[in-house]
Motif scaffolding. Structure first.
Motif, PDB file in Angstrom:
ATOM      1  N   UNK A   1      42.188  47.323  29.748  1.00  0.00           N
ATOM      2  CA  UNK A   1      42.444  46.095  29.507  1.00  0.00           C
ATOM      3  C   UNK A   1      43.319  45.311  30.295  1.00  0.00           C
ATOM      4  N   UNK A   2      44.378  45.886  30.704  1.00  0.00           N
ATOM      5  CA  UNK A   2      45.506  45.251  31.536  1.00  0.00           C
ATOM      6  C   UNK A   2      44.745  45.183  32.788  1.00  0.00           C
ATOM      7  N   UNK A   3      44.139  46.297  33.487  1.00  0.00           N
ATOM      8  CA  UNK A   3      43.684  46.510  34.777  1.00  0.00           C
ATOM      9  C   UNK A   3      42.596  45.198  35.076  1.00  0.00           C
ATOM     10  N   UNK A   4      41.453  45.435  34.004  1.00  0.00           N
ATOM     11  CA  UNK A   4      40.518  44.524  34.118  1.00  0.00           C
ATOM     12  C   UNK A   4      40.932  42.738  33.874  1.00  0.00           C
ATOM     13  N   UNK A   5      41.867  42.492  33.238  1.00  0.00           N
ATOM     14  CA  UNK A   5      42.269  41.246  33.109  1.00  0.00           C
ATOM     15  C   UNK A   5      43.004  40.938  34.333  1.00  0.00           C
ATOM     16  N   UNK A   6      43.915  41.775  34.914  1.00  0.00           N
ATOM     17  CA  UNK A   6      44.531  41.396  36.208  1.00  0.00           C
ATOM     18  C   UNK A   6      43.644  41.039  37.476  1.00  0.00           C
TER      19      UNK A   6
END
Length: 282
Positions: A24-29
């Motif tokens: 989730x953090x990676x795709x959001x960034x």
């Protein structure tokens, strides 16, 4: 100053701050980065040109060629064709909203830009069900940190009675939306819901809520007209990836609610009290 809701829903102080997954953090960034071509295009052009400027003797064609392919892919990802193909894939197998009555209308938060469209959609659905059911109307339940309280206040400002509004401001992902909603609504006998979110998000949400025992009627709210074509396309791409990822994680198979949402829901019930059945929201 943060908005303090006058609607009786879970106090945000009850929410636990567990870490969001790396995915989730990676795709959001990555999504935030890709929405800014003024950053992405210079990086890709540098990737293509630098091997030649630095006179790299080995594999410069490979480096430059990779950069060209990424540049073409970036152009494709921001195109109307991506939106069209992605939305067709995401809308596949979604059951139609036949207009039948439900026990609750669940609104999933998606940020400030998409909030007004969700609120207007929910109000129209609530009014339609009220008119069809001799004045009986479903509960409107808002889900999402940074969204639930704001949606509740917007609903109240639009004339929806406080007794018809509830929600939870704890969830930060679609999985948590479903978990917290199930923990709060199912003990009250609410199992048939009308789920409101944007079309790209709808199929993943529908399958996730269904896996936790809800009978779900999905209903798409429109995307904001202010949303750029590139941002819409990248949102569609992210949802395609999310749909596949949730499937690989087993989040569409029948499951039970996890312990954390149950514990928070129990704390909220002991503080605020909960009706055992939906009220007649006149």
């Amino acid at each position: 100053m943060p908005l303090i809701s006058t609607i009786a829903m879970i106090d945000p102080a009850f929410c636990t701050a567990e870490s969001v997954s790396l995915w989730t953090r990676s795709t959001s960034t990555l999504l935030r980065l890709l929405m800014h071509p003024q950053w992405v295009l210079p990086l890709l052009l540098a990737w293509i040109v630098l091997p030649w400027l630095l006179k790299i003797q080995r594999r410069k064609w490979l480096y430059s060629g990779t950069g060209v392919l990424l540049l073409l892919a970036y152009g494709f990802l921001g195109s109307p064709l991506t939106i069209n193909l992605g939305e067709r894939f995401l809308a596949r197998s979604l059951p139609p909203d036949s207009g039948q009555s439900t026990q609750a209308i669940v609104i999933l938060g998606r940020g400030t830009e998409l909030r007004p469209q969700r609120v207007e959609t929910a109000i129209a659905l609530w009014q339609a069900q009220k008119n069809q059911s001799d004045g009986k109307a479903p509960l409107i339940f808002a889900s999402g940190t940074g969204d639930a309280i704001e949606i509740a206040e917007m609903l109240k400002a639009k004339g929806i009675p406080e007794s018809a509004i509830d929600g939870e401001p704890c969830s930060r992902t679609t999985e948590e939306n479903a978990q917290f909603t199930a923990a709060l609504l199912q003990p009250r006998g609410i199992h048939r819901i009308l789920l409101v979110t944007d079309l790209p998000h709808l199929r993943r949400s529908w399958l996730t809520f269904q896996s936790l025992g809800f009978e779900v009627i999905p209903h798409a709210s429109p995307l904001s007209p202010d949303l750029s074509e590139r941002r819409t396309a990248l949102l569609v791409v992210r949802e395609c990836l999310g749909l596949v990822t949730y499937g690989l994680l087993g989040r569409y198979e029948p499951r039970t609610v996890t312990e954390m949402p149950i514990a928070i829901a129990a704390s909220a019930r002991s503080r605020f009290g909960v009706r055992s059945v939906p009220a007649d929201h006149r």
